[in-house]
Design a protein around this motif. Structure first.
Motif, PDB file in Angstrom:
ATOM      1  N   GLN A  57      -2.335  39.437   1.342  1.00 30.82           N
ATOM      2  CA  GLN A  57      -1.199  39.004   0.524  1.00 30.82           C
ATOM      3  C   GLN A  57      -1.527  39.190  -0.958  1.00 30.82           C
ATOM      4  OE1 GLN A  57      -0.083  35.036   2.042  1.00 30.82           O
ATOM      5  NE2 GLN A  57       1.587  36.120   3.053  1.00 30.82           N
ATOM      6  N   ILE A  58      -0.509  39.596  -1.706  1.00 32.03           N
ATOM      7  CA  ILE A  58      -0.699  40.004  -3.085  1.00 32.03           C
ATOM      8  C   ILE A  58       0.307  39.318  -3.998  1.00 32.03           C
ATOM      9  CG2 ILE A  58      -1.723  42.245  -2.515  1.00 32.03           C
ATOM     10  CD1 ILE A  58       0.998  43.491  -2.685  1.00 32.03           C
ATOM     11  N   ARG A  59       0.240  39.642  -5.282  1.00 29.42           N
ATOM     12  CA  ARG A  59       1.084  39.017  -6.305  1.00 29.42           C
ATOM     13  C   ARG A  59       2.096  40.024  -6.831  1.00 29.42           C
ATOM     14  NH1 ARG A  59      -2.120  36.529 -11.305  1.00 29.42           N
ATOM     15  NH2 ARG A  59      -2.846  35.207  -9.589  1.00 29.42           N
ATOM     16  N   LEU A  60       3.323  39.548  -7.028  1.00 28.94           N
ATOM     17  CA  LEU A  60       4.343  40.341  -7.717  1.00 28.94           C
ATOM     18  C   LEU A  60       4.349  39.930  -9.176  1.00 28.94           C
ATOM     19  CD1 LEU A  60       6.813  42.252  -7.865  1.00 28.94           C
ATOM     20  CD2 LEU A  60       8.244  40.256  -7.326  1.00 28.94           C
ATOM     21  N   ILE A  61       4.217  40.911 -10.074  1.00 25.82           N
ATOM     22  CA  ILE A  61       4.283  40.656 -11.516  1.00 25.82           C
ATOM     23  C   ILE A  61       5.503  41.386 -12.047  1.00 25.82           C
ATOM     24  CG2 ILE A  61       3.114  40.957 -13.731  1.00 25.82           C
ATOM     25  CD1 ILE A  61       0.462  40.849 -12.211  1.00 25.82           C
ATOM     26  N   SER A  62       6.371  40.666 -12.769  1.00 27.74           N
ATOM     27  CA  SER A  62       7.657  41.232 -13.157  1.00 27.74           C
ATOM     28  C   SER A  62       8.101  40.682 -14.505  1.00 27.74           C
ATOM     29  CB  SER A  62       8.700  40.911 -12.079  1.00 27.74           C
ATOM     30  OG  SER A  62       9.950  41.455 -12.412  1.00 27.74           O
ATOM     31  N   PHE A  63       9.046  41.399 -15.143  1.00 26.99           N
ATOM     32  CA  PHE A  63       9.670  40.951 -16.390  1.00 26.99           C
ATOM     33  C   PHE A  63      11.051  40.365 -16.081  1.00 26.99           C
ATOM     34  CE2 PHE A  63       6.812  44.349 -17.829  1.00 26.99           C
ATOM     35  CZ  PHE A  63       6.132  43.700 -18.858  1.00 26.99           C
ATOM     36  N   LEU A  64      11.491  39.443 -16.921  1.00 27.11           N
ATOM     37  CA  LEU A  64      12.832  38.867 -16.807  1.00 27.11           C
ATOM     38  C   LEU A  64      13.552  39.066 -18.131  1.00 27.11           C
ATOM     39  CD1 LEU A  64      14.751  37.213 -15.007  1.00 27.11           C
ATOM     40  CD2 LEU A  64      13.805  35.140 -16.063  1.00 27.11           C
ATOM     41  N   GLY A  65      14.754  39.639 -18.064  1.00 33.07           N
ATOM     42  CA  GLY A  65      15.517  39.903 -19.277  1.00 33.07           C
ATOM     43  C   GLY A  65      16.659  38.922 -19.473  1.00 33.07           C
ATOM     44  N   THR A  66      17.517  39.218 -20.420  1.00 28.85           N
ATOM     45  CA  THR A  66      18.644  38.331 -20.750  1.00 28.85           C
ATOM     46  C   THR A  66      19.978  38.870 -20.244  1.00 28.85           C
ATOM     47  OG1 THR A  66      18.877  39.434 -22.895  1.00 28.85           O
ATOM     48  CG2 THR A  66      17.479  37.463 -22.812  1.00 28.85           C
ATOM     49  N   THR A  67      19.975  40.029 -19.582  1.00 29.05           N
ATOM     50  CA  THR A  67      21.213  40.628 -19.066  1.00 29.05           C
ATOM     51  C   THR A  67      21.864  39.728 -18.022  1.00 29.05           C
ATOM     52  OG1 THR A  67      20.288  42.837 -19.407  1.00 29.05           O
ATOM     53  CG2 THR A  67      22.174  42.669 -17.923  1.00 29.05           C
ATOM     54  N   SER A  68      23.183  39.801 -17.933  1.00 30.40           N
ATOM     55  CA  SER A  68      23.900  39.102 -16.865  1.00 30.40           C
ATOM     56  C   SER A  68      23.810  39.968 -15.620  1.00 30.40           C
ATOM     57  CB  SER A  68      25.366  38.870 -17.264  1.00 30.40           C
ATOM     58  OG  SER A  68      25.433  38.018 -18.385  1.00 30.40           O
ATOM     59  N   TYR A  69      22.932  39.598 -14.703  1.00 27.79           N
ATOM     60  CA  TYR A  69      22.652  40.439 -13.553  1.00 27.79           C
ATOM     61  C   TYR A  69      23.759  40.357 -12.503  1.00 27.79           C
ATOM     62  CZ  TYR A  69      18.030  40.563 -15.670  1.00 27.79           C
ATOM     63  OH  TYR A  69      16.991  40.725 -16.551  1.00 27.79           O
ATOM     64  N   ILE A  70      23.955  41.463 -11.787  1.00 25.12           N
ATOM     65  CA  ILE A  70      25.006  41.588 -10.779  1.00 25.12           C
ATOM     66  C   ILE A  70      24.343  41.619  -9.401  1.00 25.12           C
ATOM     67  CG2 ILE A  70      26.872  43.058  -9.916  1.00 25.12           C
ATOM     68  CD1 ILE A  70      27.024  44.231 -12.791  1.00 25.12           C
ATOM     69  N   PRO A  71      24.818  40.823  -8.453  1.00 27.97           N
ATOM     70  CA  PRO A  71      24.255  40.871  -7.091  1.00 27.97           C
ATOM     71  C   PRO A  71      24.368  42.274  -6.513  1.00 27.97           C
ATOM     72  CG  PRO A  71      25.641  38.940  -7.350  1.00 27.97           C
ATOM     73  CD  PRO A  71      25.871  39.792  -8.565  1.00 27.97           C
ATOM     74  N   MET A  72      23.306  42.712  -5.831  1.00 34.68           N
ATOM     75  CA  MET A  72      23.263  44.072  -5.288  1.00 34.68           C
ATOM     76  C   MET A  72      22.365  44.090  -4.060  1.00 34.68           C
ATOM     77  SD  MET A  72      23.946  47.313  -5.303  1.00 34.68           S
ATOM     78  CE  MET A  72      24.756  47.629  -6.885  1.00 34.68           C
ATOM     79  N   ARG A  73      22.756  44.905  -3.092  1.00 26.96           N
ATOM     80  CA  ARG A  73      21.855  45.160  -1.974  1.00 26.96           C
ATOM     81  C   ARG A  73      20.884  46.270  -2.396  1.00 26.96           C
ATOM     82  NH1 ARG A  73      23.233  46.952   3.081  1.00 26.96           N
ATOM     83  NH2 ARG A  73      25.037  48.130   2.331  1.00 26.96           N
ATOM     84  N   TYR A  74      19.609  46.039  -2.179  1.00 28.48           N
ATOM     85  CA  TYR A  74      18.585  47.018  -2.547  1.00 28.48           C
ATOM     86  C   TYR A  74      17.915  47.574  -1.282  1.00 28.48           C
ATOM     87  CZ  TYR A  74      18.826  45.554  -7.449  1.00 28.48           C
ATOM     88  OH  TYR A  74      19.253  45.297  -8.734  1.00 28.48           O
ATOM     89  N   SER A  75      17.276  48.730  -1.430  1.00 33.99           N
ATOM     90  CA  SER A  75      16.534  49.337  -0.315  1.00 33.99           C
ATOM     91  C   SER A  75      15.152  49.778  -0.784  1.00 33.99           C
ATOM     92  CB  SER A  75      17.293  50.543   0.253  1.00 33.99           C
ATOM     93  OG  SER A  75      17.328  51.607  -0.691  1.00 33.99           O
ATOM     94  N   LEU A  76      14.190  49.679   0.138  1.00 35.28           N
ATOM     95  CA  LEU A  76      12.807  50.087  -0.153  1.00 35.28           C
ATOM     96  C   LEU A  76      12.150  50.487   1.160  1.00 35.28           C
ATOM     97  CD1 LEU A  76      10.372  50.300  -2.142  1.00 35.28           C
ATOM     98  CD2 LEU A  76       9.870  47.897  -1.617  1.00 35.28           C
ATOM     99  N   VAL A  90       1.693  43.974  -7.172  1.00 38.93           N
ATOM    100  CA  VAL A  90       2.807  44.904  -7.336  1.00 38.93           C
ATOM    101  C   VAL A  90       3.372  44.678  -8.727  1.00 38.93           C
ATOM    102  CG1 VAL A  90       5.137  45.502  -6.562  1.00 38.93           C
ATOM    103  CG2 VAL A  90       3.358  44.987  -4.878  1.00 38.93           C
ATOM    104  N   PHE A  91       3.615  45.744  -9.460  1.00 43.02           N
ATOM    105  CA  PHE A  91       4.110  45.644 -10.836  1.00 43.02           C
ATOM    106  C   PHE A  91       5.548  46.151 -10.878  1.00 43.02           C
ATOM    107  CE2 PHE A  91       3.975  46.631 -15.474  1.00 43.02           C
ATOM    108  CZ  PHE A  91       3.475  45.409 -15.918  1.00 43.02           C
ATOM    109  N   ASP A  92       6.492  45.255 -11.235  1.00 41.97           N
ATOM    110  CA  ASP A  92       7.918  45.603 -11.293  1.00 41.97           C
ATOM    111  C   ASP A  92       8.351  45.714 -12.747  1.00 41.97           C
ATOM    112  OD1 ASP A  92      10.747  45.745 -10.875  1.00 41.97           O
ATOM    113  OD2 ASP A  92      10.842  43.559 -11.134  1.00 41.97           O
ATOM    114  N   ILE A  93       8.947  46.862 -13.124  1.00 46.80           N
ATOM    115  CA  ILE A  93       9.361  47.070 -14.521  1.00 46.80           C
ATOM    116  C   ILE A  93      10.881  47.142 -14.668  1.00 46.80           C
ATOM    117  CG2 ILE A  93       7.218  48.273 -15.095  1.00 46.80           C
ATOM    118  CD1 ILE A  93       8.837  50.909 -14.963  1.00 46.80           C
TER     119      ILE A  93
END
Length: 629
Positions: A4-23, A112-115
């Motif tokens: 098990q690992i760590r997710l590292i991510s940034f958080l912005g100020t945009t008004s985010y829209i719900p979305m289905r994602y794929s990976l 995991v690094f999320d940009i």
């Protein structure tokens, strides 16, 4: 279960829209407002904790909602950490963010690094920071991810229509819940792009030090994968180049004098074709770009002629060029070692030119031309006759060598006559020997003994580099004297080859030494008119059972290089794939290949107790030439 690992991510100020994602071919069934939630859900068996780098404004706007959404997929607040960063409105703040990226990696092994939600310069700052910390901290990067909201498509692979003047975000935001549920946004895996920084480091290492190990380590996994996928249809120049580059790197590191130029030529011949072939392998784009630039840097190493016994102006020039190349790349000890051997090779050349093919040894069995003993005695002989030892400041030897006194008078006189006829040659030899010998001994003996009195100070390296350049100049002047007696091939008329002027060699490339051949086989070999049969030095190597076809080809090339020049024919037998590779290489350059045919004769004898004993004998019949084709 994966670690098990760590997710590292940034958080912005945009008004985010719900979305289905794929990976990785998996689609979320439920839209997620935050891409961090989508990643954690899609990688739920792997992600154990989440660290979010966020400004105060972004945390105020989104933190409670993000905590709640992560909670809905099973991550409790204890597994979610916040690292505050400045807005990045100045260069000082960007450097502060650099430190915060390092803080987010504390106590982490894999991550995991999320940009996705980095804004303005944050993605670049994050990735540059990452390149640094991956080389400094004991951490492992699993993936770099980017949620490509703007690349969303419907079930048929069609992107939403975006009217002029609008954006994809506004279009998707205005969709109904049903319409939005029908589109999916991919999460791009940018991990392979992370190797770009490593390619940059490897390229810098090559440019600065002439070491190719970093390039080889990066290229090999991709080229090996291409070999497995494409097999016979693989781009051969591209897939073979890393191994060939590794051999050149080894030859330079080991200062393998007779292998540097052939390996450099081998690499150079593949560079242009490999650069073209790399366009078909996108992940090798950095390698393809790099090989386009490598030709000029490899070219100085490709010079030199390689007779079976190293000697002659062309050979010496190639060795000097390799020593200069090593010097230019800061590899001082290797450069001095190579220069020292060039001087010794000149001594061998002089003794050989004086007509001496052997020198007496203390054990009684003479040292033959080409042996280590012959090199050592030739060096000491020239040192004695030219007075180099007496002028040297190196007192590591206990007494002056007087090798000429142990020679028959006529032999010593032959070398002395040559030096008298070319007084500049002896003078240049003495000067080159003194310059190279004195400092080479300090370097190769790690400044021990009498040399330890030379203290290390800030000017020492500069002094050594200047002495290296001066030594190179003196060796260059020595080679110029050799050229007066032995002009390079380009400066002399080459007589048409004939049996009287061209020496022939018939080399035994089998597991049966020449001394084991029958009289009939030996006479038949001589009757071929291709020279006196001789064994490959050290005998034929074995082919490891697990060797690949490429390994066998490399082994064949090494054997051909060991055979050397002047070969007219070979006796060839042994492991089938090696025989095929050798015959192809040798016949291409006009070397005739022969197999010994035999006849089996069986005799039967009856013992006293009535038993019958059969004995088989294989007798030589003839030499049969391999078909060239």
């Amino acid at each position: 279960m994966p670690e098990q690992i760590r997710l590292i991510s940034f958080l912005g100020t945009t008004s985010y829209i719900p979305m289905r994602y794929s990976l990785d071919g998996r689609d979320l069934t439920t839209p997620r407002t935050f891409v961090q939630s989508a990643i954690c859900e899609l990688l739920r068996s792997e992600i154990a904790e989440v660290t979010i780098l966020t400004t105060a404004e972004a945390a105020k706007k989104h933190w409670p909602s993000l905590i709640a959404e992560l909670g809905r997929i099973g991550l409790g607040e204890a597994a979610i950490h916040q690292v505050r960063i400045p807005d990045g409105h100045s260069e000082d703040e960007l450097w502060e963010i650099f430190g915060k990226v390092g803080e987010s990696l504390d106590g982490c092994r894999g991550f995991v690094f999320d940009i996705t939600h980095g804004f303005r310069s944050l993605p670049a700052t994050g990735l540059f920071s990452l390149a640094f910390y991956l080389n400094v901290l004991d951490v492992r990067l699993e993936r770099i991810l980017y949620g490509a909201f703007e690349a969303c498509v419907d079930a048929d692979g069609h992107s939403p229509s975006v009217p002029e003047g609008q954006t994809i975000f506004k279009v998707v935001g205005s969709m109904s819940v049903e319409q939005r549920d029908a589109v999916v946004a991919p999460i791009f895996d940018l991990t392979p792009m992370q190797t770009v920084t490593r390619w940059a480091e490897a390229a810098a290492e090559w440019e600065r030090t002439g070491r190719a190990r970093g390039i080889v380590e990066l290229a090999l996994p991709a080229t090996q994968l291409l070999r497995q996928q494409l097999r016979q249809d693989r781009p051969q120049a591209l897939t073979d180049l890393p191994e060939r580059l590794a051999l050149l790197d080894d030859a330079l590191t080991l200062v393998h004098h007779e292998q540097i130029a052939p390996r450099a030529k081998d690499v150079q011949q593949r560079l242009a074709e490999a650069a073209e072939q790399s366009s078909a392998a996108p992940r090798l784009a950095p390698f393809g770009r790099l090989v386009r630039e490598m030709g000029a840097s490899v070219e100085p190493l490709t010079h030199g002629e390689f007779p079976s016994v190293p000697g002659g102006a062309g050979y010496f020039r190639g060795q000097l060029a390799a020593a200069q190349w090593l010097s230019d790349h800061g590899r001082i000890v290797e450069a001095f070692s190579l220069l020292r051997e060039v001087v010794t090779s000149v001594a061998v050349w002089v003794v050989d030119r004086a007509g001496m093919k052997s020198l007496p040894s203390p054990q009684g069995k003479p040292y033959l031309l080409g042996s280590t003993g012959f090199r050592t005695r030739s060096d000491r002989l020239l040192t004695s006759l030219t007075g180099a030892y007496r002028e040297s400041t190196d007192t590591s030897a206990e007494e002056e060598p007087r090798e000429h006194e142990a020679l028959p008078a006529d032999q010593a006189q032959g070398v002395q006559s040559l030096l008298l006829a070319s007084p500049e040659l002896g003078d240049r030899y003495a000067k080159a020997w003194i310059a190279v010998q004195d400092l080479r001994n300090k370097l190769n003996h790690c400044w021990t003994g009498d040399h330890s009195a030379k203290k290390l100070k800030k000017s020492t390296m500069g002094e050594v580099q200047r002495e290296l350049q001066q030594s190179g100049l003196l060796v260059d002047q020595l080679i110029a004297e050799v050229e007066k007696l032995d002009p390079p091939a380009s400066a002399r008329e080459v007589p048409e080859a004939s049996p009287q002027t061209t020496a022939s060699r018939f080399v035994n490339l089998t597991n049966h030494p020449v001394e084991s051949w029958s009289r009939e086989q030996l006479d038949a070999a001589r009757d071929l008119g291709l020279g006196e049969p001789e064994d490959l030095p050290g005998g034929m190597p074995l082919v490891p059972p697990l060797a690949s076809g490429e390994d066998v080809l490399l082994l064949a090339e090494q054997i051909v290089a060991q055979v050397g020049r002047g070969v007219s024919g070979v006796a060839l037998a042994g492991e089938p794939t090696l025989v095929v590779a050798l015959s192809g290489l040798l016949q291409t350059v006009g070397v005739r290949c022969f197999a010994a045919t035999t006849e089996r004769r069986v005799t039967r004898q009856q013992t006293a107790d009535g038993a019958v004993v059969k004995e088989s004998e294989f007798r030589f019949v003839r030499w049969r030439e391999y078909i060239d084709g």
